[in-house]
Design a protein around this motif. Structure first.
Motif, mmCIF file in Angstrom:
data_model
loop_
_atom_site.group_PDB
_atom_site.id
_atom_site.type_symbol
_atom_site.label_atom_id
_atom_site.label_comp_id
_atom_site.label_asym_id
_atom_site.label_seq_id
_atom_site.Cartn_x
_atom_site.Cartn_y
_atom_site.Cartn_z
ATOM 1 N N ASP A 44 -84.604 11.039 -2.708
ATOM 2 C CA ASP A 44 -84.518 9.744 -2.016
ATOM 3 C C ASP A 44 -83.664 9.821 -0.751
ATOM 4 O O ASP A 44 -83.499 8.804 -0.061
ATOM 5 C CB ASP A 44 -83.953 8.685 -2.965
ATOM 6 N N ASN A 70 -94.581 -0.449 -2.682
ATOM 7 C CA ASN A 70 -95.353 0.781 -2.783
ATOM 8 C C ASN A 70 -95.468 1.120 -4.270
ATOM 9 O O ASN A 70 -94.454 1.238 -4.960
ATOM 10 C CB ASN A 70 -94.620 1.891 -2.024
ATOM 11 N N ILE A 94 -88.836 0.860 5.200
ATOM 12 C CA ILE A 94 -89.573 2.094 5.430
ATOM 13 C C ILE A 94 -88.551 3.213 5.448
ATOM 14 O O ILE A 94 -87.409 3.010 5.881
ATOM 15 C CB ILE A 94 -90.319 2.015 6.787
ATOM 16 N N ARG A 95 -88.929 4.373 5.001
ATOM 17 C CA ARG A 95 -88.003 5.501 5.036
ATOM 18 C C ARG A 95 -88.690 6.764 5.540
ATOM 19 O O ARG A 95 -89.922 6.871 5.504
ATOM 20 C CB ARG A 95 -87.396 5.751 3.662
ATOM 21 N N GLN A 96 -87.875 7.696 5.999
ATOM 22 C CA GLN A 96 -88.369 8.980 6.448
ATOM 23 C C GLN A 96 -87.468 10.086 5.921
ATOM 24 O O GLN A 96 -86.360 10.307 6.435
ATOM 25 C CB GLN A 96 -88.442 9.054 7.971
ATOM 26 N N GLU A 128 -92.577 6.676 5.114
ATOM 27 C CA GLU A 128 -93.065 6.160 3.837
ATOM 28 C C GLU A 128 -92.698 4.691 3.731
ATOM 29 O O GLU A 128 -91.524 4.326 3.789
ATOM 30 C CB GLU A 128 -92.466 6.940 2.665
ATOM 31 N N TRP A 129 -93.705 3.853 3.556
ATOM 32 C CA TRP A 129 -93.460 2.424 3.400
ATOM 33 C C TRP A 129 -92.969 2.161 1.980
ATOM 34 O O TRP A 129 -93.565 2.627 1.004
ATOM 35 C CB TRP A 129 -94.747 1.658 3.683
ATOM 36 N N ILE A 130 -91.889 1.396 1.857
ATOM 37 C CA ILE A 130 -91.277 1.126 0.556
ATOM 38 C C ILE A 130 -91.738 -0.218 0.001
ATOM 39 O O ILE A 130 -92.062 -0.342 -1.182
ATOM 40 C CB ILE A 130 -89.744 1.126 0.669
ATOM 41 N N SER A 146 -95.873 3.753 -5.819
ATOM 42 C CA SER A 146 -95.159 4.963 -6.240
ATOM 43 C C SER A 146 -93.659 4.730 -6.408
ATOM 44 O O SER A 146 -92.975 5.538 -7.034
ATOM 45 C CB SER A 146 -95.390 6.073 -5.220
ATOM 46 N N TYR A 194 -83.422 5.332 6.406
ATOM 47 C CA TYR A 194 -84.035 4.079 5.959
ATOM 48 C C TYR A 194 -84.056 3.085 7.114
ATOM 49 O O TYR A 194 -83.046 2.869 7.783
ATOM 50 C CB TYR A 194 -83.263 3.510 4.775
ATOM 51 N N LYS A 245 -90.286 15.053 6.901
ATOM 52 C CA LYS A 245 -91.503 14.421 6.393
ATOM 53 C C LYS A 245 -91.843 13.188 7.223
ATOM 54 O O LYS A 245 -91.088 12.772 8.095
ATOM 55 C CB LYS A 245 -91.328 14.042 4.926
#
Length: 118
Positions: free
Chosen positions: A91, A62, A39-41, A48-50, A64, A95, A45
């Protein structure tokens, strides 16, 4: 108590591949029903799950990010890894690796900052 720890470079150049490893202690990555996630941020923002790798070794990403993402595991060392190719400054993020179990992310690593910059 499962504990996770991310490791990897904090600075990656644009167009290169970001590589991170999560070392797991207190539990095996092959334990039934454990899903190991990245997961990242990005700055300013939300999360966001990767993607994840299941206890069976099956992966899911994901949509995307799917074309640039690969998650693998090393059962000998009880680790799982993330590779994100063709990175851009978008990017840049903190993380996290995390354990998904019983419909929630119950355990998280402390997070590692990755900056994409030349």
């Amino acid at each position: 108590q499962v504990q996770l720890q991310e490791s990897g470079p904090g600075l990656v150049k644009p167009s290169q591949t970001l590589s991170l490893t999560c070392t797991v202690s207190g539990g095996s990555i092959t334990t039934n029903y454990y899903y190991w996630s990245w997961i990242r941020q990005p700055p300013g923002k939300g999360l966001e799950w990767i993607g994840y790798i299941k206890y069976t070794g099956t992966t899911y990403y994901n949509p995307s990010l799917k074309s640039r993402t690969s998650i693998s595991r090393d059962t000998t060392n009880n680790q799982f890894s993330l590779q994100l190719s063709s990175v851009t400054p978008e990017d840049t993020a903190v993380y996290y690796c995390a354990l998904y179990l019983d419909r929630s992310f119950g355990s998280w690593g402390q997070g590692t900052q990755v900056t994409v910059s030349s």
